[in-house]
Design an enzyme around this catalytic site. Structure first.
Site, PDB file in Angstrom:
ATOM      1  CB  VAL A   1      -0.759  -0.100   1.107  1.00  0.00           C
ATOM      2  CG1 VAL A   1      -1.505   1.517   1.346  1.00  0.00           C
ATOM      3  CG2 VAL A   1      -1.525  -1.297   1.001  1.00  0.00           C
TER       4      VAL A   1
ATOM      5  CG  ASP B   1       8.712  -0.955   6.265  1.00  0.00           C
ATOM      6  OD1 ASP B   1       7.632  -0.796   5.285  1.00  0.00           O
ATOM      7  OD2 ASP B   1       8.389  -2.011   6.434  1.00  0.00           O
TER       8      ASP B   1
ATOM      9  NE  ARG C   1     -11.260  -4.227   4.598  1.00  0.00           N
ATOM     10  CZ  ARG C   1     -12.178  -5.067   3.550  1.00  0.00           C
ATOM     11  NH1 ARG C   1     -13.363  -5.580   4.160  1.00  0.00           N
ATOM     12  NH2 ARG C   1     -12.229  -4.553   2.159  1.00  0.00           N
TER      13      ARG C   1
ATOM     14  CB  SER D   1      -2.891   0.760   9.423  1.00  0.00           C
ATOM     15  OG  SER D   1      -1.812   1.190   9.020  1.00  0.00           O
ATOM     16  CG  ASN D   2      -7.814  -2.460   6.867  1.00  0.00           C
ATOM     17  OD1 ASN D   2      -8.758  -1.210   6.773  1.00  0.00           O
ATOM     18  ND2 ASN D   2      -7.260  -3.282   5.931  1.00  0.00           N
ATOM     19  N   PRO D   3      -7.806  -2.672  11.357  1.00  0.00           N
ATOM     20  CG  PRO D   3      -9.133  -2.511  12.626  1.00  0.00           C
ATOM     21  CD  PRO D   3      -8.048  -3.015  12.322  1.00  0.00           C
TER      22      PRO D   3
ATOM     23  CG  HIS E   1     -12.075  -0.529   4.855  1.00  0.00           C
ATOM     24  ND1 HIS E   1     -12.957  -0.243   3.528  1.00  0.00           N
ATOM     25  CD2 HIS E   1     -11.004  -0.510   5.167  1.00  0.00           C
ATOM     26  CE1 HIS E   1     -11.490  -0.902   3.031  1.00  0.00           C
ATOM     27  NE2 HIS E   1     -10.812  -1.509   3.501  1.00  0.00           N
TER      28      HIS E   1
ATOM     29  CB  THR F   1      -6.031  -5.155  -2.218  1.00  0.00           C
ATOM     30  OG1 THR F   1      -5.797  -3.707  -1.141  1.00  0.00           O
ATOM     31  CG2 THR F   1      -6.653  -5.943  -1.676  1.00  0.00           C
TER      32      THR F   1
END
Ligand SMILES: NC(=O)c1ccc[n+]([C@@H]2O[C@H](COP(=O)([O-])OP(=O)(O)OC[C@H]3O[C@@H](n4cnc5c(N)ncnc54)[C@H](O)[C@@H]3O)[C@@H](O)[C@H]2O)c1
Length: 317
Positions: free
Chosen positions: A16, A37, A91, A122-124, A178, A233
């Site tokens: 992403v 990172d 998620r 970032s999820n959720p 989301h 994704t």
């Protein structure tokens, strides 16, 4: 003359983060990229790869790998650090892993002195944005989660294919989480400014009715469909992120479906959920409160409750 450079920091330069960086560079929406990172070699590789593209881009961009502590002068921070999504998991199940990462990341963001807008991916997504806002005690208008911006793009794709109408000629978006409880306010879907429901009544041959719930499910499944085949994704979310960043950098006053902190809107308090929100240079300028039908209001409230339930869990990690 004073020249202002647009600086975007990205924490988490995986699928992403790197695609957000590249999309910003190719669309000319950034001057300097600060890429960080936990895997420093990866951040350096991603930044170098962006810089290698510059000779053949119409805009100049400078990307560099950095530590989180170095992002203090940036205008916008994208948070895309997290576990690689698992197509077999909801998620919400990634919350523990993401919170563990945020416990490392957020104190360092604070130490950097960063005070621009935060775009949390970032999820959720909704729970994570709420967690970040709370931990950093951040001004609510300056933190946005991409929320259902991506789900809405998926919905627009499905609608466009079904109705044979260009996506830009229709208005349709998802609200709420989301994720699994996202809902579509079908009463506000319009084609050329006219409610789709009216078109389906007046021109049933051109606009035949279809199963709304089935299309909502197909929208939600969109992410898993992409994940199953390629393991990540990235293009859709990168475009969504650039659209949000562009609205902020250009003070566009653009209304997009994004997740922001609700403070009484739609009868909801203290929850991040996606709603149509106007974005400008300081982040969220206003939240548009639509007249939802009773059923839509109920579905939206249920989605907010699901987000709340998981936010309560975030403190247990
Ligand atoms: N909101 C959306 O619409 C949407 C869409 C796609 C992915 N996502 C989410 O984005 C996140 C990233 O997904 P991805 O596909 O890029 O995964 P990825 O594994 O490719 O990238 C994640 C990156 O985060 C880094 N990271 C881990 N811990 C870190 C730390 N403490 N500090 C800095 N960096 C750290 C990893 O080294 C890795 O490079 C996930 O949470 C995913 O669910 C959200």
């Amino acid at each position: 003359m004073s020249v202002q450079t647009r600086k975007v920091a990205i924490i988490g330069t995986g699928h992403v983060g790197s695609h957000v960086a590249f999309a910003l560079a190719t669309q000319g929406e950034v001057d300097e990229l600060y890429m960080s990172d936990i895997d420093k070699e990866k951040a350096l590789s991603q930044a170098t790869d962006v810089n290698d593209a510059v000779s053949y881009l119409p805009h100049h961009v400078e990307a560099k790998a950095c530590d989180i502590e170095d992002i203090g002068t940036c205008d916008i921070l994208v948070i895309s650090a997290g576990p690689l999504p698992d197509p077999n998991k909801d998620r919400l199940e990634s919350l523990g892993d993401t919170v563990a990462i945020l416990k490392d990341v957020l104190p360092r963001v604070k130490a950097s002195g960063f005070n621009g807008c935060i775009l949390s991916i970032s999820n959720p997504a909704d729970v994570v944005a709420a967690y970040i806002q709370r931990v950093l005690n951040y001004p609510k208008h300056k933190i946005i989660s991409s929320g259902t911006a991506l789900d809405s793009a998926r919905l627009q794709r499905l609608l466009s294919e079904t109705l044979q109408v260009n996506r830009r000629s229709l208005t349709a978006f998802a609200m709420g989480e989301h994720g699994g409880s996202a809902m579509v306010p079908w009463s506000h879907v319009t084609v050329g400014g006219k409610p789709l429901i009216d078109l389906q009544t007046s021109m049933p041959e051109r606009f035949p009715s279809f199963d709304h719930d089935a299309m909502t499910e197909a929208m939600k499944y969109g992410g898993y469909l992409v994940l199953k085949g390629k393991g990540s994704t990235e293009f859709g979310i990168a475009s969504s992120a650039v659209e949000i960043i562009r609205a902020i950098f250009h003070n566009e006053h653009k209304i997009l479906p994004v997740s922001c902190l609700l403070d009484g809107e739609y009868g909801q308090h203290n929850v991040f959920a996606s709603v149509p929100a106007m974005l400008g240079k300081d982040g969220v300028e206003l939240i548009v409160e639509l007249n939802l039908t009773a059923d839509e209001q109920e579905r939206f409230a249920a989605s907010c409750n699901r987000i709340r339930e998981y936010l309560a869990k975030a403190d247990t990690f």
